[in-house]
Design an enzyme around this catalytic site. Structure first.
Site, mmCIF file in Angstrom:
data_model
loop_
_atom_site.group_PDB
_atom_site.id
_atom_site.type_symbol
_atom_site.label_atom_id
_atom_site.label_comp_id
_atom_site.label_asym_id
_atom_site.label_seq_id
_atom_site.Cartn_x
_atom_site.Cartn_y
_atom_site.Cartn_z
ATOM 1 N N CYS A 19 1.210 -1.452 0.734
ATOM 2 C CA CYS A 19 -0.045 -0.167 0.035
ATOM 3 C C CYS A 19 0.634 1.410 -0.093
ATOM 4 O O CYS A 19 0.437 2.081 -0.200
ATOM 5 C CB CYS A 19 -1.234 -0.255 0.544
ATOM 6 S SG CYS A 19 -1.939 -1.290 0.718
ATOM 7 N N LYS A 22 1.146 3.732 -2.935
ATOM 8 C CA LYS A 22 -0.396 4.473 -3.771
ATOM 9 C C LYS A 22 0.068 5.119 -3.881
ATOM 10 O O LYS A 22 0.771 6.048 -3.751
ATOM 11 C CB LYS A 22 -1.056 4.217 -2.283
ATOM 12 C CG LYS A 22 -2.321 3.315 -2.351
ATOM 13 C CD LYS A 22 -3.331 3.975 -0.943
ATOM 14 C CE LYS A 22 -4.312 3.046 -1.225
ATOM 15 N NZ LYS A 22 -5.635 3.594 0.149
ATOM 16 N N ASP A 52 -13.690 3.349 1.052
ATOM 17 C CA ASP A 52 -13.113 1.755 1.167
ATOM 18 C C ASP A 52 -14.023 1.246 -0.102
ATOM 19 O O ASP A 52 -12.867 0.462 -0.697
ATOM 20 C CB ASP A 52 -13.347 1.254 2.722
ATOM 21 C CG ASP A 52 -12.371 1.474 3.466
ATOM 22 O OD1 ASP A 52 -11.757 1.752 3.610
ATOM 23 O OD2 ASP A 52 -12.653 1.575 4.543
ATOM 24 N N ASP A 92 -11.326 -4.365 2.678
ATOM 25 C CA ASP A 92 -12.359 -2.818 1.783
ATOM 26 C C ASP A 92 -13.074 -3.263 1.926
ATOM 27 O O ASP A 92 -14.794 -2.095 2.287
ATOM 28 C CB ASP A 92 -11.602 -2.095 0.712
ATOM 29 C CG ASP A 92 -10.380 -1.604 1.064
ATOM 30 O OD1 ASP A 92 -10.495 -0.419 1.579
ATOM 31 O OD2 ASP A 92 -9.766 -1.123 -0.707
ATOM 32 N N GLY A 140 -10.222 -14.310 -12.530
ATOM 33 C CA GLY A 140 -9.714 -12.437 -13.305
ATOM 34 C C GLY A 140 -8.591 -12.374 -14.321
ATOM 35 O O GLY A 140 -9.309 -13.330 -16.100
ATOM 36 N N ASP A 225 -10.661 1.448 6.804
ATOM 37 C CA ASP A 225 -9.392 0.281 7.122
ATOM 38 C C ASP A 225 -8.307 1.179 6.919
ATOM 39 O O ASP A 225 -7.751 1.983 5.989
ATOM 40 C CB ASP A 225 -8.843 -0.752 6.439
ATOM 41 C CG ASP A 225 -8.988 -0.658 4.793
ATOM 42 O OD1 ASP A 225 -10.068 0.819 4.574
ATOM 43 O OD2 ASP A 225 -8.877 -1.491 4.662
#
Ligand code: CO
Ligand code: CO
Length: 330
Positions: A19, A22, A52, A92, A140, A225
């Site tokens: 993260c 980001k 989120d 999330d 996916g 979160d």
């Protein structure tokens, strides 16, 4: 780890980490400011408050929760990275008070440089987490990319009248944090030195499911979160969305073993410093700069920050009156 996994240090293929990779919060807001998204009355949570996940009402008792999250390797072990990225993506949904229903994989892989058997381990990690969460995992999408990336797009279900939102905080509520901090500095150290931090991996692979259900059971309505923007960044966003200010009791904030040592030795992700720069205009701090860096440390798959008490987890501050969204750190 398999022998191939031991040869390839996945974190060395990542320019950022988890993260911490980001897009910086201020930059993201400037990009989003020009957009006018299609929205209607059934879009219960949209882009305005930076929550989120998106939430759309289906009928009086059900809402669909939609989110996606993916990032570069935070640990070298492909199976652990898969589990961490999946846990983080599911988070999330939990942060909105939802339950994940079905997810699909998002995978970017440098197929000419890193064997695909490692990608299989990443996907296996994601699948194992989805199974524990009781979330279906379908196919996916994968692409060839010089930098590996993995995550999920997740669809969840929530009760539209019992959501956890970041804009429903009220002055007087205590702030609960459900996982210790320090993940950013420890992952940064792991990337630099290869040292393993099993406690950090265990923290990042713990689902926020129980914390979310406990918050809902306690009748609470406000949570988010704690991920790439750090505790201070996510708290600032919560305060701004809710029109309140906050006090953080720095001594009450829990940290993983080794976090302070990692900081002292200079293992600080660039994202953590950017987070602190971003919130600094809104801070009134009585603590040392190092303490602020840890409070702003970019977390990967961190815990929930909940307005209200969640049994079994520490209270780290409280929401107070003040529409300026000022954060006093004591
Ligand atoms: Co989040
Ligand atoms: Co996220």
């Amino acid at each position: 780890m398999t022998s191939a996994a031991a040869t390839y240090r996945l974190t060395q293929y990542a320019s950022g980490g988890g993260c911490a990779c980001k897009v910086p919060p201020g930059e993201l807001e400037r990009v989003l400011a020009g957009l006018t998204p299609a929205a209607g009355p059934d879009l219960l949570v949209g882009v305005e408050t930076g929550d989120d996940a998106a939430v759309v009402r289906l009928d009086s008792g059900r809402a669909v929760v939609l989110t996606t999250d993916f990032f570069t390797p935070v640990v070298d072990d492909p199976y652990d990275w898969g589990r961490i990225a999946a846990t983080n993506a599911l988070s999330d949904v939990y942060a909105m008070g939802g339950e994940p229903l079905v997810a699909v994989n998002l995978l970017a892989w440098p197929r000419e440089r890193v064997p695909f058997e490692l990608a299989a381990e990443v996907l296996r990690g994601g699948a194992d987490v989805a199974r524990v969460a009781g979330c279906h995992l379908a196919g996916g999408h994968s692409i060839d990319d010089p930098e590996p990336k993995y995550g999920l797009a997740v669809t969840g279900i929530a009760d539209p009248d019992r959501l956890l939102r970041n804009d429903s905080g009220r002055a007087g509520l205590p702030l609960t944090l459900t996982k210790p901090l320090g993940l950013g500095v420890l992952n940064n150290r792991h990337k630099a030195t290869g040292e393993a931090f099993p406690e950090a991996v265990a923290t990042m692979t713990t689902l926020n499911a129980d914390a979310s259900r406990a918050a809902l059971a306690a009748g609470l309505t406000c949570a988010t979160d704690v991920t790439g923007f750090g505790l201070l960044g996510h708290l600032y966003k919560l305060c701004r969305a809710s029109g309140v200010s906050a006090v953080v009791d720095a001594a009450a904030v829990p940290y993983l073993d080794g976090a302070r040592e990692a900081l002292a030795e200079g293992f600080v992700p660039g994202g953590s410093r950017r987070n602190l720069d971003w919130v600094r205009p809104h801070l009134a701090s009585e603590v040392a700069e190092d303490e602020l860096v840890l409070l702003a440390d970019a977390q990967t798959s961190g815990g929930l920050l909940v307005a209200g008490e969640v049994p079994g987890h520490p209270v780290v501050g409280e929401l107070v009156r003040g529409s300026e969204a000022t954060i006093a750190v004591r």
